[in-house]
Motif scaffolding. Structure first.
Motif, PDB file in Angstrom:
ATOM      1  N   PHE A 116       0.970  -0.848  -0.157  1.00 30.31           N
ATOM      2  CA  PHE A 116      -0.059   0.239   0.178  1.00 30.31           C
ATOM      3  C   PHE A 116       0.892   1.126  -0.351  1.00 30.31           C
ATOM      4  N   TRP A 117       2.158   1.493   0.320  1.00 28.27           N
ATOM      5  CA  TRP A 117       2.868   2.049   1.035  1.00 28.27           C
ATOM      6  C   TRP A 117       3.949   2.512  -0.336  1.00 28.27           C
ATOM      7  N   ALA A 118       3.954   1.843  -1.496  1.00 31.12           N
ATOM      8  CA  ALA A 118       4.429   1.439  -2.603  1.00 31.12           C
ATOM      9  C   ALA A 118       4.987   2.878  -2.449  1.00 31.12           C
ATOM     10  N   SER A 119       4.161   4.106  -2.942  1.00 26.06           N
ATOM     11  CA  SER A 119       4.215   5.519  -3.389  1.00 26.06           C
ATOM     12  C   SER A 119       4.582   6.558  -2.013  1.00 26.06           C
ATOM     13  N   ARG A 120       4.936   5.547  -1.072  1.00 29.88           N
ATOM     14  CA  ARG A 120       4.922   6.609   0.540  1.00 29.88           C
ATOM     15  C   ARG A 120       5.565   5.985   0.903  1.00 29.88           C
ATOM     16  N   ASP A 123       0.103  12.291  14.784  1.00 26.20           N
ATOM     17  CA  ASP A 123       1.467  12.538  14.995  1.00 26.20           C
ATOM     18  C   ASP A 123       2.149  12.988  13.253  1.00 26.20           C
ATOM     19  N   TYR A 124       1.543  11.882  12.281  1.00 22.39           N
ATOM     20  CA  TYR A 124       1.934  11.764  10.618  1.00 22.39           C
ATOM     21  C   TYR A 124       1.439  13.208  10.132  1.00 22.39           C
ATOM     22  N   TYR A 125       0.332  13.147  10.773  1.00 24.67           N
ATOM     23  CA  TYR A 125      -0.253  14.959   9.991  1.00 24.67           C
ATOM     24  C   TYR A 125       1.315  15.839   9.980  1.00 24.67           C
ATOM     25  N   LEU A 126       1.767  16.175  11.066  1.00 27.08           N
ATOM     26  CA  LEU A 126       2.605  16.646  11.260  1.00 27.08           C
ATOM     27  C   LEU A 126       3.539  17.479  10.127  1.00 27.08           C
ATOM     28  N   PHE A 127       4.328  15.854   9.446  1.00 28.79           N
ATOM     29  CA  PHE A 127       5.184  15.676   9.585  1.00 28.79           C
ATOM     30  C   PHE A 127       5.104  15.308   7.680  1.00 28.79           C
ATOM     31  N   TYR A 128       4.771  14.605   7.543  1.00 22.07           N
ATOM     32  CA  TYR A 128       4.474  14.074   5.708  1.00 22.07           C
ATOM     33  C   TYR A 128       3.549  14.042   5.219  1.00 22.07           C
ATOM     34  N   LEU A 129       2.400  14.045   5.652  1.00 16.43           N
ATOM     35  CA  LEU A 129       1.186  14.626   5.051  1.00 16.43           C
ATOM     36  C   LEU A 129       1.317  15.959   4.132  1.00 16.43           C
ATOM     37  N   LYS A 130       1.921  17.016   4.321  1.00 18.61           N
ATOM     38  CA  LYS A 130       1.798  17.990   2.982  1.00 18.61           C
ATOM     39  C   LYS A 130       2.507  18.030   2.258  1.00 18.61           C
ATOM     40  N   SER A 131       2.033  18.380   1.302  1.00 14.91           N
ATOM     41  CA  SER A 131       2.827  18.213   0.012  1.00 14.91           C
ATOM     42  C   SER A 131       4.005  19.181   0.318  1.00 14.91           C
ATOM     43  N   LYS A 132       4.666  18.632  -1.092  1.00 12.88           N
ATOM     44  CA  LYS A 132       5.743  19.642  -0.906  1.00 12.88           C
ATOM     45  C   LYS A 132       5.588  20.766  -1.612  1.00 12.88           C
ATOM     46  N   GLY A 172      -3.864  23.425 -19.069  1.00 15.14           N
ATOM     47  CA  GLY A 172      -2.769  23.353 -19.912  1.00 15.14           C
ATOM     48  C   GLY A 172      -1.921  23.284 -18.954  1.00 15.14           C
ATOM     49  N   TYR A 173      -1.795  22.613 -18.119  1.00 13.87           N
ATOM     50  CA  TYR A 173      -1.165  22.410 -16.456  1.00 13.87           C
ATOM     51  C   TYR A 173      -0.972  20.685 -16.784  1.00 13.87           C
ATOM     52  N   LYS A 174      -0.204  20.298 -17.062  1.00  9.74           N
ATOM     53  CA  LYS A 174       0.474  18.974 -16.737  1.00  9.74           C
ATOM     54  C   LYS A 174       0.129  18.740 -15.219  1.00  9.74           C
ATOM     55  N   VAL A 175      -0.111  17.645 -14.980  1.00 10.85           N
ATOM     56  CA  VAL A 175      -0.489  16.941 -12.743  1.00 10.85           C
ATOM     57  C   VAL A 175       0.507  16.209 -12.803  1.00 10.85           C
ATOM     58  N   THR A 176       1.569  16.034 -12.361  1.00 10.71           N
ATOM     59  CA  THR A 176       2.906  15.448 -11.583  1.00 10.71           C
ATOM     60  C   THR A 176       2.809  15.130 -10.770  1.00 10.71           C
ATOM     61  N   CYS A 177       2.268  15.227  -9.393  1.00 10.63           N
ATOM     62  CA  CYS A 177       1.718  14.696  -8.643  1.00 10.63           C
ATOM     63  C   CYS A 177       0.295  14.363  -8.383  1.00 10.63           C
ATOM     64  N   MET A 178      -0.074  13.839  -7.545  1.00 12.32           N
ATOM     65  CA  MET A 178      -1.680  13.201  -6.787  1.00 12.32           C
ATOM     66  C   MET A 178      -1.348  12.333  -5.490  1.00 12.32           C
ATOM     67  N   PRO A 179      -2.598  13.451  -4.350  1.00  7.49           N
ATOM     68  CA  PRO A 179      -1.961  13.073  -3.073  1.00  7.49           C
ATOM     69  C   PRO A 179      -1.204  11.977  -2.318  1.00  7.49           C
ATOM     70  N   GLN A 217      -4.595  17.019   1.352  1.00 12.94           N
ATOM     71  CA  GLN A 217      -4.102  17.866   0.509  1.00 12.94           C
ATOM     72  C   GLN A 217      -5.122  18.521   0.190  1.00 12.94           C
ATOM     73  N   TRP A 218      -5.935  17.678  -0.569  1.00  8.86           N
ATOM     74  CA  TRP A 218      -7.258  18.354  -1.857  1.00  8.86           C
ATOM     75  C   TRP A 218      -8.293  18.994  -0.836  1.00  8.86           C
ATOM     76  N   ALA A 219      -8.551  18.376  -0.512  1.00 13.88           N
ATOM     77  CA  ALA A 219     -10.163  19.235  -0.012  1.00 13.88           C
ATOM     78  C   ALA A 219     -10.024  20.734   0.772  1.00 13.88           C
ATOM     79  N   LYS A 220      -8.885  20.736   1.128  1.00 12.73           N
ATOM     80  CA  LYS A 220      -8.141  21.544   2.030  1.00 12.73           C
ATOM     81  C   LYS A 220      -7.568  22.978   1.163  1.00 12.73           C
TER      82      LYS A 220
END
Lengths: 568, 568
Positions: A290-294, A326-335, A371-378, A518-521
């Protein structure tokens, strides 16, 4: 990260991360020395030496940094004094004044846990009274507990070989690794020389000055020079390793190593996912898919584990994944910044279909209607993996119709372990995969899907869950299903990824939370766009499917096709 | 053993082993109740109820038997009084007089370790004062700690159903399993009736008497009767299991079960080797391939292990196999008498070639030059396995030339797990094997073989060892090599056999010892025949080869062919 990976491809013994006192090096910032070293060790699997300076710091600060380094799984420290704050060096009464103080402190407080490296100066430290006095300081550092020496850069192999002989003469017997600096440009050389107070030999100046505006020529010369110096060092028989000052640019160093014939060009991965170099995780060789991309999230959420699964995942009735809060604080934010995400994922959503469109653009790599490429997803920080590209056509088709895929792999029936796309592990082996597909979809589609799945009961395993945790599965006894495995000469079977029904419920929380965090907010509260994402979060199901019949053609596309047919 | 296996094929809940006080039932004799139960549990993987009688035995004797049963992994005891020594029952003052005493004793001494079963008499025990008094005795046994009841045989379903109702009326709530006796012949019925003091109903006598000399007719009738009685019992809705009195003959019982549609005809093995039902060994799913033809020896030599490997064998630096010297006492002796072995393996050997001849005859199944078939070898108690038959032609060729094979398997690249010859494990899976060949051969052949193996360095793993333990191998880091594995729907990979370099050295001692203990010692000391075997024991090497390239054609025959070519 990509630079770490390019450097890692050569199989270095270790990398160095320098300590920048001005950059809050021990903090949790993404760019701090500590966190960069953490990334190298835990996510890139690189053995790492963390530099640490001691001047102008309290004992407690230093101890705190070291404790943190130990907690993160760092094993190697380069003990340095650090540069003076002003122009002149002033001794502190109660603090650390020399690297030797730091060496002693590490050995006192942490026993043998850390490997300690210290710096050697082939022409003497610029501030030392004399070359001989500097050698005596080096001996002190070694006798205080340092395990090996890396030298300052130098320009002639004779300089190093003489230094080494002088070290041995006064009783320094630990390994001494020469610091090699391939000249990469006129200005970087000048700056370095100024900092290190070294003198560039006349014969080098003579070559460089006339070509100082030709970067390519200087780099070629620098590589040439480094290669011949390294050859002399290696041929001497007393040098068993080289340390390169890359100044964070790997091209010249890789070129030198290739010309020396010691660039270990092996593009294969030891496992399908990046192995961690954390001592606790050394034996780890199974993870849920499940975490293959994360992977960072996975490593973060499992960092408190005492043992990591190897050989088999086992029937873990409740693997203790770190709490999501706890996790929210560190890694849930998108770059990416908010504006960029809005351009990719839509300034304004008009319905579920505009969400389907975003997923489809991510898969195809085509620009969206603005006209924008979608290069990442949540759920995916990076563009589509090469392997997933194999499934592109089918993925596009199903995303367009509301099967919102976030993870997938094709089936593989015994490809060589050296295959450039799907290969991993030692050569001479064979790798296998069961086809896997994971997606969000509406309850309407799930109802039809469940009817179709009855026809595939013995062939396809499924787990279907909504945000409330209502869970539908045909997995026998909640056992894990191995979906990637490899057979190698003279080894036991390795099965690095499994679909674990129990872990899936922990992943589910994370996967659903990403819709909101990552998305709704990105949108105003109460705005239609935000309500659309909230609706999906509240009502969609997360589905995973495994086709167990890996030697046959992947039937999962047929399952989806049958589902759409039933709906029409 | 073959009978156990035929019975086991139906997937029974458990089997019973009766207790014969006259036959030294607690001893280590091959035919004692204890050892038969041990065989069923440990070697055939059958859940087993060991009967145990208590009259005429001291508490210490009983406790000793129970301790032994626990040590052997037996979990279920049928607690019985036992038959009187003389005609009349005499109470003992200090001993056990009733089954209830034994039930209490087991619960006192062993807490909840054992499941305890007691006997119920649907028409009352013949010695009881009354039917009602007997029911009260049964209730005492249950309240003293028995878990369930198996009944004496009966001839009408009404008898059982009434008994069950009466039991419930006085508060017996544990499961009651009816004892079914399919009539198999006139004489066995008469004898049983005499022993059990039961009366055969007139309607059955009426059918049987006229056909009493027609065994087949009586058996058919017996099956018919049992089937209709079982149907009535199962249809009643209160019977959830059946217990069959087979009198050690399985044919009638299997026929009844098949007609009832509850014979669980599943010829597949859960693993390639017979799984043990010992509680400690429940999770075991990996074994070294070496003991494939000597599973009893393997179980014996590993019986002291606290944990059994599952998922992976692991890098056991010194698996503690039981010492060979203890082992001699029990299992090294061949089952066949000396004269028979001499006929098979040669009254008089004239040289190494006559040994080659014996191996060749064992492989081909052809009679030797004296007209006797070689049906077993010191390393193989049984004739060639069906799977090995696939390799017969090549095996014959190499044995004739002094490659004396004792173990082998073909490579398999994903056959269905339901394959009748090589299949194992749940259905819907795929099984795989690497080709394996193990043999004794002369040092001359080994020298040539080693030169040939250089050409197969990356493909073939080898271990070559002589009796003194000189060991030549190319196994990486002494890691185990998985040579049999299976991929199943919704499960982790299973890898039941490995070539483990470390265990191989323990097996080596056993394999070489068998030359002397089973073969050389058939001949007089100093006799030429004995000296030939002794010579082989002292000078030959034991070799194993694995072809890692399981998807390609097995290259091990080519390796052997190349070796012979090099020698010529």
């Amino acid at each position: 990260l990509p630079r770490f990976d390019r450097m890692a491809a050569g199989g270095p013994l270790f990398i160095d991360v320098t300590w920048h006192p001005a950059g809050d090096p021990g903090s949790d910032k993404e760019t701090s020395s500590m966190i960069i070293a953490n990334t190298a060790v835990n996510f890139c699997g690189l053995e790492t030496i963390l530099h640490m300076t001691c001047c102008n710091q309290t004992k407690d600060d230093i101890t705190g940094h070291l404790q943190k380094a130990k907690r993160l799984g760092l094993k190697n420290i380069m003990a340095l004094r650090g540069d003076p704050v002003g122009e002149e060096w002033e001794e502190e009464v109660d603090g650390f004044n020399y690297a030797v103080d730091l060496v002693k402190h590490i050995r006192n407080e942490f026993d043998d846990y850390f490997d300690i490296c210290v710096a050697g100066y082939p022409t003497g430290h610029p501030e030392a009274e004399s070359y001989e006095a500097d050698l005596r300081h080096l001996k002190e550092k070694v006798f205080a507990g340092a395990d090996f020496i890396i030298t300052q850069l130098f320009f002639r192999s004779e300089t190093f070989l003489k230094f080494m002989k002088d070290c041995q003469a006064i009783g320094i017997t630990c390994p001494i690794i020469p610091g090699i600096f391939p000249i990469q440009g006129y200005h970087s050389l000048r700056q370095l020389v100024k900092l290190s107070k070294l003198e560039v030999p006349q014969e080098i100046k003579d070559v460089i000055e006339p070509i100082k505006d030709n970067d390519a020529a200087i780099r070629n010369y620098g590589v040439e020079l480094a290669v011949s110096m390294c050859r002399e060092l290696l041929d001497s028989g007393v040098v068993h390793g080289l340390h390169f000052y890359t100044l964070n640019r790997e091209v010249a160093t890789i070129e030198v190593l290739k010309r020396l014939g010691i660039w270990n060009e092996d593009p294969r991965r030891p496992l399908p996912w990046a192995v961690s170099a954390h001592p606790k995780r050394r034996v780890e060789d199974v993870r849920p898919i499940f975490w293959a991309s994360r992977p960072k999230s996975y490593i973060y959420r499992t960092q408190e584990w005492d043992d990591f699964p190897n050989g088999r995942w086992g029937n873990s009735s409740s693997p203790a994944f770190g709490e999501l809060k706890d996790y929210y604080l560190f890694y849930l934010k998108s770059k990416s910044p908010r504006e960029e995400l809005l351009k990719m994922w839509g300034e304004e959503l008009t319905g579920e279909e505009s969400v389907f469109e975003v997923f489809t653009c991510y898969i195809t790599g085509e620009p969206n209607k603005n006209g924008y490429k979608v290069t990442c997803m949540p759920w995916n920080d990076d563009p589509l993996a090469t392997e997933t590209n194999l499934l592109k056509e089918q993925l596009e088709k199903v995303n367009r119709r509301g099967i919102l895929t976030i993870n997938s792999q094709p089936n593989i029936n015994g490809k060589p372990s050296t295959d450039p796309i799907v290969g991993w592990g030692p050569s001479g082996g064979y790798v296998f995969q069961k086809a896997y597909l994971e997606f969000f979809t509406s309850s309407e589609i799930v109802t039809a899907l469940l009817r179709v799945l009855k026809r595939y009961e013995l062939r396809v395993n499924y787990h279907i869950v909504n945000v409330k945790g209502q869970n539908i599965t045909n997995a026998p006894d909640l056992q894990p299903n191995a979906v990637t495995w490899g057979i190698f000469p003279g080894r036991e079977i390795i099965q690095p990824t499994v679909v674990d029904p129990v872990s899936f419920l922990s992943w589910k929380d994370e996967a659903f939370a990403l819709w909101i965090e990552q998305w709704a907010k990105l949108y105003e509260e109460e705005s239609p766009s935000r309500m659309i994402i909230q609706y999906i979060h509240d009502n969609y199901y997360l589905v995973n499917l495994v086709d167990n019949d890996f030697p046959l053609e992947n039937c999962l596309w047929q399952v989806v096709e049958d589902t759409f047919e039933l709906l029409n």
